[in-house]
Design an enzyme around this catalytic site. Structure first.
Site, PDB file in Angstrom:
ATOM      1  N   HIS A  96      13.858   8.337  -3.257  1.00  0.00           N
ATOM      2  CA  HIS A  96      12.903   8.142  -4.589  1.00  0.00           C
ATOM      3  C   HIS A  96      11.303   8.782  -4.128  1.00  0.00           C
ATOM      4  O   HIS A  96      11.153   8.291  -3.294  1.00  0.00           O
ATOM      5  CB  HIS A  96      12.950   6.917  -5.198  1.00  0.00           C
ATOM      6  CG  HIS A  96      13.085   5.926  -4.438  1.00  0.00           C
ATOM      7  ND1 HIS A  96      13.950   5.295  -3.739  1.00  0.00           N
ATOM      8  CD2 HIS A  96      11.774   5.094  -4.389  1.00  0.00           C
ATOM      9  CE1 HIS A  96      13.206   4.123  -3.020  1.00  0.00           C
ATOM     10  NE2 HIS A  96      12.142   4.059  -3.338  1.00  0.00           N
ATOM     11  N   THR A 129       0.632  -1.291   0.057  1.00  0.00           N
ATOM     12  CA  THR A 129      -0.049  -0.085   0.161  1.00  0.00           C
ATOM     13  C   THR A 129       0.847   1.356  -0.010  1.00  0.00           C
ATOM     14  O   THR A 129       0.266   2.421  -0.057  1.00  0.00           O
ATOM     15  CB  THR A 129      -0.837   0.020   1.260  1.00  0.00           C
ATOM     16  OG1 THR A 129      -0.052   0.048   2.501  1.00  0.00           O
ATOM     17  CG2 THR A 129      -2.098  -1.140   1.168  1.00  0.00           C
ATOM     18  N   GLU A 143      20.054   5.734   3.851  1.00  0.00           N
ATOM     19  CA  GLU A 143      20.251   6.087   5.220  1.00  0.00           C
ATOM     20  C   GLU A 143      21.277   5.209   5.956  1.00  0.00           C
ATOM     21  O   GLU A 143      21.804   5.645   7.007  1.00  0.00           O
ATOM     22  CB  GLU A 143      18.876   5.858   5.841  1.00  0.00           C
ATOM     23  CG  GLU A 143      17.649   7.220   5.568  1.00  0.00           C
ATOM     24  CD  GLU A 143      18.317   8.583   6.249  1.00  0.00           C
ATOM     25  OE1 GLU A 143      18.546   8.775   7.380  1.00  0.00           O
ATOM     26  OE2 GLU A 143      18.642   9.398   5.526  1.00  0.00           O
ATOM     27  N   SER A 151      18.350   0.949   2.332  1.00  0.00           N
ATOM     28  CA  SER A 151      18.425   2.494   2.236  1.00  0.00           C
ATOM     29  C   SER A 151      19.665   3.025   2.287  1.00  0.00           C
ATOM     30  O   SER A 151      20.483   2.783   2.943  1.00  0.00           O
ATOM     31  CB  SER A 151      17.313   3.152   3.393  1.00  0.00           C
ATOM     32  OG  SER A 151      17.433   4.343   3.504  1.00  0.00           O
ATOM     33  N   TYR A 204      15.454   4.044  12.413  1.00  0.00           N
ATOM     34  CA  TYR A 204      15.368   3.481  11.397  1.00  0.00           C
ATOM     35  C   TYR A 204      16.578   2.887  10.591  1.00  0.00           C
ATOM     36  O   TYR A 204      16.676   1.756  10.252  1.00  0.00           O
ATOM     37  CB  TYR A 204      14.487   4.722  10.569  1.00  0.00           C
ATOM     38  CG  TYR A 204      14.413   4.349   9.095  1.00  0.00           C
ATOM     39  CD1 TYR A 204      13.223   3.370   8.630  1.00  0.00           C
ATOM     40  CD2 TYR A 204      15.503   4.611   8.181  1.00  0.00           C
ATOM     41  CE1 TYR A 204      13.250   3.135   7.143  1.00  0.00           C
ATOM     42  CE2 TYR A 204      15.180   4.567   6.852  1.00  0.00           C
ATOM     43  CZ  TYR A 204      14.078   3.820   6.225  1.00  0.00           C
ATOM     44  OH  TYR A 204      14.037   3.237   4.978  1.00  0.00           O
TER      45      TYR A 204
HETATM   46  P1  NAP Z   1       5.879   3.889   2.382  1.00  0.00           P
HETATM   47  O1  NAP Z   1       5.457   4.630   1.456  1.00  0.00           O
HETATM   48  O2  NAP Z   1       6.236   4.516   3.796  1.00  0.00           O
HETATM   49  O3  NAP Z   1       5.353   2.587   2.616  1.00  0.00           O
HETATM   50  C1  NAP Z   1       5.625   1.536   3.690  1.00  0.00           C
HETATM   51  C2  NAP Z   1       4.674   0.678   3.465  1.00  0.00           C
HETATM   52  O4  NAP Z   1       4.849  -0.365   4.583  1.00  0.00           O
HETATM   53  C3  NAP Z   1       3.117   0.713   3.644  1.00  0.00           C
HETATM   54  O5  NAP Z   1       2.301  -0.198   2.700  1.00  0.00           O
HETATM   55  C4  NAP Z   1       2.729   0.289   5.179  1.00  0.00           C
HETATM   56  O6  NAP Z   1       1.448  -0.073   5.179  1.00  0.00           O
HETATM   57  C5  NAP Z   1       3.710  -0.766   5.288  1.00  0.00           C
HETATM   58  N1  NAP Z   1       3.988  -1.059   6.603  1.00  0.00           N
HETATM   59  C6  NAP Z   1       4.334  -0.291   7.547  1.00  0.00           C
HETATM   60  N2  NAP Z   1       4.538  -0.928   8.849  1.00  0.00           N
HETATM   61  C7  NAP Z   1       4.262  -2.358   8.452  1.00  0.00           C
HETATM   62  C8  NAP Z   1       4.322  -3.317   9.309  1.00  0.00           C
HETATM   63  N3  NAP Z   1       4.353  -3.379  10.483  1.00  0.00           N
HETATM   64  N4  NAP Z   1       3.773  -4.726   8.635  1.00  0.00           N
HETATM   65  C9  NAP Z   1       3.718  -4.590   7.284  1.00  0.00           C
HETATM   66  N5  NAP Z   1       3.766  -3.766   6.557  1.00  0.00           N
HETATM   67  C10 NAP Z   1       4.114  -2.263   7.054  1.00  0.00           C
HETATM   68  O7  NAP Z   1       7.518   3.448   2.022  1.00  0.00           O
HETATM   69  P2  NAP Z   1       7.954   3.717   0.509  1.00  0.00           P
HETATM   70  O8  NAP Z   1       8.580   4.991   0.291  1.00  0.00           O
HETATM   71  O9  NAP Z   1       7.185   2.813  -0.345  1.00  0.00           O
HETATM   72  O10 NAP Z   1       9.422   2.650   0.622  1.00  0.00           O
HETATM   73  C11 NAP Z   1       9.246   1.314   0.509  1.00  0.00           C
HETATM   74  C12 NAP Z   1      10.455   0.539   1.182  1.00  0.00           C
HETATM   75  O11 NAP Z   1      11.564   1.355   0.758  1.00  0.00           O
HETATM   76  C13 NAP Z   1      10.474   0.913   2.647  1.00  0.00           C
HETATM   77  O12 NAP Z   1      11.028  -0.378   3.214  1.00  0.00           O
HETATM   78  C14 NAP Z   1      11.439   1.842   2.984  1.00  0.00           C
HETATM   79  O13 NAP Z   1      12.086   1.943   4.168  1.00  0.00           O
HETATM   80  C15 NAP Z   1      12.386   1.531   1.978  1.00  0.00           C
HETATM   81  N6  NAP Z   1      13.229   2.768   1.203  1.00  0.00           N
HETATM   82  C16 NAP Z   1      12.205   3.772   0.744  1.00  0.00           C
HETATM   83  C17 NAP Z   1      13.220   4.855   0.011  1.00  0.00           C
HETATM   84  C18 NAP Z   1      12.433   5.886  -0.586  1.00  0.00           C
HETATM   85  O14 NAP Z   1      13.006   7.111  -0.675  1.00  0.00           O
HETATM   86  N7  NAP Z   1      11.005   5.909  -0.697  1.00  0.00           N
HETATM   87  C19 NAP Z   1      14.394   4.781   0.017  1.00  0.00           C
HETATM   88  C20 NAP Z   1      15.192   3.729   0.499  1.00  0.00           C
HETATM   89  C21 NAP Z   1      14.520   2.695   1.144  1.00  0.00           C
HETATM   90  P3  NAP Z   1       0.315   1.293   5.633  1.00  0.00           P
HETATM   91  O15 NAP Z   1       0.035   1.688   4.236  1.00  0.00           O
HETATM   92  O16 NAP Z   1      -0.613   0.365   6.118  1.00  0.00           O
HETATM   93  O17 NAP Z   1       1.056   2.129   6.240  1.00  0.00           O
HETATM   94  O1  F7E Z   2      13.939  14.090   4.688  1.00  0.00           O
HETATM   95  C1  F7E Z   2      14.716  17.585   5.991  1.00  0.00           C
HETATM   96  C2  F7E Z   2      15.158  16.295   6.818  1.00  0.00           C
HETATM   97  O2  F7E Z   2      11.846  12.710   5.565  1.00  0.00           O
HETATM   98  C3  F7E Z   2      14.908  14.715   4.011  1.00  0.00           C
HETATM   99  C4  F7E Z   2      12.471   7.949   3.584  1.00  0.00           C
HETATM  100  O3  F7E Z   2      12.016   7.412   2.463  1.00  0.00           O
HETATM  101  O4  F7E Z   2      14.435   8.514   2.356  1.00  0.00           O
HETATM  102  C5  F7E Z   2      13.664   9.091   3.240  1.00  0.00           C
HETATM  103  O5  F7E Z   2      14.258   9.466   4.403  1.00  0.00           O
HETATM  104  C6  F7E Z   2      15.680  15.821   4.527  1.00  0.00           C
HETATM  105  C7  F7E Z   2      16.087  15.466   5.973  1.00  0.00           C
HETATM  106  O6  F7E Z   2      13.591  11.941   3.901  1.00  0.00           O
HETATM  107  C8  F7E Z   2      11.722  18.840   6.757  1.00  0.00           C
HETATM  108  O7  F7E Z   2      15.737  16.641   8.121  1.00  0.00           O
HETATM  109  C9  F7E Z   2      13.436  19.578   6.620  1.00  0.00           C
HETATM  110  O8  F7E Z   2      17.405  15.995   6.013  1.00  0.00           O
HETATM  111  O9  F7E Z   2      12.066  13.645   3.280  1.00  0.00           O
HETATM  112  P1  F7E Z   2      12.774  13.124   4.341  1.00  0.00           P
HETATM  113  P2  F7E Z   2      14.679  11.059   4.610  1.00  0.00           P
HETATM  114  O10 F7E Z   2      14.897  11.252   5.874  1.00  0.00           O
HETATM  115  O11 F7E Z   2      15.729  11.161   3.630  1.00  0.00           O
HETATM  116  C10 F7E Z   2      15.284   7.479   2.925  1.00  0.00           C
HETATM  117  C11 F7E Z   2      16.294   7.015   1.841  1.00  0.00           C
HETATM  118  C12 F7E Z   2      14.701   6.477   3.446  1.00  0.00           C
HETATM  119  O12 F7E Z   2      14.948   5.176   3.365  1.00  0.00           O
HETATM  120  C13 F7E Z   2      13.515   6.881   4.166  1.00  0.00           C
HETATM  121  O13 F7E Z   2      12.570   5.581   4.268  1.00  0.00           O
HETATM  122  O14 F7E Z   2      14.781  16.967   4.699  1.00  0.00           O
HETATM  123  N1  F7E Z   2      13.555  18.115   6.259  1.00  0.00           N
HETATM  124  N2  F7E Z   2      12.527  20.102   6.857  1.00  0.00           N
HETATM  125  C14 F7E Z   2      12.363  17.714   6.353  1.00  0.00           C
HETATM  126  N3  F7E Z   2      11.885  16.339   6.411  1.00  0.00           N
HETATM  127  C15 F7E Z   2      10.609  16.125   6.606  1.00  0.00           C
HETATM  128  N4  F7E Z   2      10.122  14.935   6.545  1.00  0.00           N
HETATM  129  N5  F7E Z   2       9.739  17.154   7.111  1.00  0.00           N
HETATM  130  C16 F7E Z   2      10.334  18.377   7.284  1.00  0.00           C
HETATM  131  O15 F7E Z   2       9.549  19.312   7.538  1.00  0.00           O
END
Ligand code: NAP
Ligand code: F7E
Length: 358
Positions: A191, A13, A139, A137, A161
Site C-alpha cells: 500500500h 514516524t 511478502e 505482509s 524481511y
Molecule cells: P515505513 O514507512 O518503512 O516505516 C517503518 C517505521 O518503523 C518507521 O517509523 C521507522 O522509524 C520504524 N522503525 C524502524 N526500525 C525500528 C526499530 N528498530 N524500532 C522501532 N521502530 C523502528 O513502513 P510502512 O510502509 O509504514 O509499514 C508499516 C509496517 O507495515 C511495517 O512493519 C511494514 O513492514 C509493514 N508492511 C508494510 C506494507 C506496505 O506496503 N507499506 C505492507 C505490508 C506490511 P524511522 O522513521 O525512525 O525510520
Molecule cells: O518493490 C521491484 C522490486 O521495494 C516492489 C514493502 O512495503 O511491500 C513492500 O515491499 C517491486 C519488487 O516493495 C526497483 O524488485 C524494480 O519486485 O516497492 P518495493 P516490496 O518489495 O514489494 C511489502 C508488502 C512489504 O511488506 C514491504 O515492507 O519493485 N523494483 N526496481 C524495485 N524496487 C525498488 N524498491 N527499487 C527499484 O529501483
C-alpha cells in the site's frame, strides 16, 4: 468525563504510522508513539499533527524507544497504559533486508516477540486487556503457493524481511492461543501514498517524474520490472488495522485490492499522466535486483469484506495519479487536471468525505 482510549503505535514516524495516528485522533483516541533517536529529524510525517505536550489540547505523545530494546518497551507500556497497540515498526525494505539481515530480523522478528512478552506480563499483572495488531505482509507468501492468496495460503518467504514477518506472524498466533491475548495479524499487501518512503518503487517513480518535469533529473534507474504487485492506498489500509481490533474475537485478515499490476503498468500510467513515455527515461541498474524475487502477489480480501466490512476506496489508476500529482505539487508544479484540484481530492474525497492532509 469518560477517559479517552489510549493507543500505542510503534513505527509512528513511518507511512502507515502517520496515517493511523491521524485516523485514531479523529476517532477521539489519545495516541502515543515510539520514536527512535536519530541525528536528523525523523518526524516529518507527523509534524503537522504534533502539539506541544504542555498544551492541554495535546493528544499525541512521543516516547523514545526501539524494538530492539525490550526494557524500554516495558517501561513505556507501564507509563502509557494503552488498550490498543499497533506494531508497525520495522526495517521494512525488502532489498535492504538482504544487506542487513541480522538487524532486520532483530527489529521485525525479535522486536515483535519483545513487545508480545511485555504485553503478556503487563496484562497478567494488571488485568487490563490490551489489544494487539501485528503488521504482517504479503511478502510472507513470497513464492506463491496459491493464486490469489488468502488467510489459509501457505507462506513461502523469499527474503530475510519476509522470514522475520513469518516468525512474527506465528508468535502473534501463539500468544493469542497460549495466553488468550487479543492479537490480530493483518496480512497487508503493498500500500502506497504520497508519504511512501522514497526508495520503494512506486514513490521512486513518481518522485522521479516530478523531477524530470522540473528539469532536475534526466533518468530513473530501476531493477526488475516484471514483478506484479497488488497495490492499494495506505489510508484505506490503516482503517482496516483499526477495524480488526474492534471485533469481538481476534483473527487474521488479508487486506488487498484483489487486482495485480506489473511495474511496467505503473510506469505507463504514471508517465502518461504527464504526457511522457517511460521508455525514454527508465534505465536498468542491476544493483536494484534482489537475490530472490517475489514475482506475483494478488490478495483475496473476501474475509475482510465480509467480517470487517472493509473495502478499498481508491483504484489503481487513481492511486498512481494521486501520487504523481502530490510529487508535482511538492515541487510547486501544476497537476495535469488544470483546475486546481488533484487526483487525490477527486479520488479519496469522493469515497471518504473527511479531513485529508496530503
Ligand atoms: P515505513 O514507512 O518503512 O516505516 C517503518 C517505521 O518503523 C518507521 O517509523 C521507522 O522509524 C520504524 N522503525 C524502524 N526500525 C525500528 C526499530 N528498530 N524500532 C522501532 N521502530 C523502528 O513502513 P510502512 O510502509 O509504514 O509499514 C508499516 C509496517 O507495515 C511495517 O512493519 C511494514 O513492514 C509493514 N508492511 C508494510 C506494507 C506496505 O506496503 N507499506 C505492507 C505490508 C506490511 P524511522 O522513521 O525512525 O525510520
Ligand atoms: O518493490 C521491484 C522490486 O521495494 C516492489 C514493502 O512495503 O511491500 C513492500 O515491499 C517491486 C519488487 O516493495 C526497483 O524488485 C524494480 O519486485 O516497492 P518495493 P516490496 O518489495 O514489494 C511489502 C508488502 C512489504 O511488506 C514491504 O515492507 O519493485 N523494483 N526496481 C524495485 N524496487 C525498488 N524498491 N527499487 C527499484 O529501483
Amino acid at each position: 468525563m469518560t477517559q479517552r482510549k489510549r493507543a500505542l503505535i510503534t513505527g509512528i514516524t513511518g507511512q502507515d504510522g502517520s496515517y493511523l495516528s491521524e485516523f485514531l485522533l479523529e476517532q477521539g483516541y489519545e495516541v502515543h508513539g515510539l520514536i527512535r533517536r536519530t541525528s536528523t529529524f525523523n518526524t516529518d510525517r507527523i509534524d503537522h499533527i504534533y502539539v506541544d505536550p504542555h498544551n492541554p489540547q495535546a493528544r499525541l505523545f512521543l516516547h523514545y524507544g526501539d524494538l530492539t530494546d525490550g526494557t524500554t518497551l516495558r517501561r513505556i507500556l507501564e507509563e502509557v497504559k494503552p488498550v490498543e497497540i499497533y506494531n508497525l515498526g520495522a526495517q521494512s525494505h525488502v532489498r535492504v533486508s538482504f544487506d542487513s539481515p541480522e538487524y532486520t530480523v532483530d527489529s521485525v522478528g525479535m522486536g515483535t516477540l519483545r513487545l508480545l512478552e511485555a504485553i503478556r506480563d503487563y496484562q497478567q499483572r494488571t488485568g487490563i486487556e490490551v489489544r494487539f495488531y501485528q503488521a504482517g505482509s504479503s511478502e510472507m507468501f513470497g513464492k506463491v503457493q496459491e493464486v490469489p492468496q488468502t488467510e489459509t495460503t501457505p507462506f513461502y518467504p523469499r527474503s530475510p524481511y519476509a522470514c522475520a514477518k513469518v516468525y512474527a506472524h506465528w508468535q502473534t498466533v501463539n500468544y493469542r492461543e497460549s495466553y488468550n491475548l487479543f492479537a490480530c495479524n493483518g496480512i497487508l499487501f503493498n500500500h502506497e501514498s504520497p508519504r511512501r518512503g522514497e526508495t520503494f518503487v512506486t514513490r521512486k517513480i513518481t518522485r522521479a517524474i516530478a523531477r524530470i518535469v522540473a528539469g532536475t533529473q534526466k533518468k530513473i534507474y530501476l531493477g526488475n520490472l516484471d514483478s506484479k504487485r497488488d497495490w492499494g492506498y495506505a489510508k484505506d489500509y490503516v482503517r482496516a488495522m483499526w477495524l480488526m481490533l474492534q471485533q469481538e474475537q481476534p483473527d487474521d485478515y488479508v487486506i488487498a485490492t484483489g487486482e495485480t499490476h506489473a511495474i511496467t503498468e505503473f510506469l505507463d500510467l504514471a508517465f502518461t499522466h504527464v504526457n511522457l513515455d517511460w521508455h525514454d527515461y527508465v534505465e536498468f541498474d542491476e544493483r536494484y535486483l534482489r537475490p530472490a524475487e517475489v514475482d506475483l502477489l494478488i490478495g483475496d480480501p473476501a474475509k475482510a469484506k465480509k467480517q470487517l466490512g472493509w473495502e478499498p476506496s481508491v483504484t489503481f489508476e487513481e492511486l498512481v495519479h494521486l501520487m504523481v500529482d502530490a510529487d508535482l505539487q511538492a515541487l510547486g508544479l501544476a497537476s495535469p487536471n488544470g483546475d486546481g484540484s488533484t487526483s487525490l481530492d477527486n479520488a479519496y474525497i469522493r469515497h471518504n468525505v473527511g479531513s485529508m492532509v496530503d
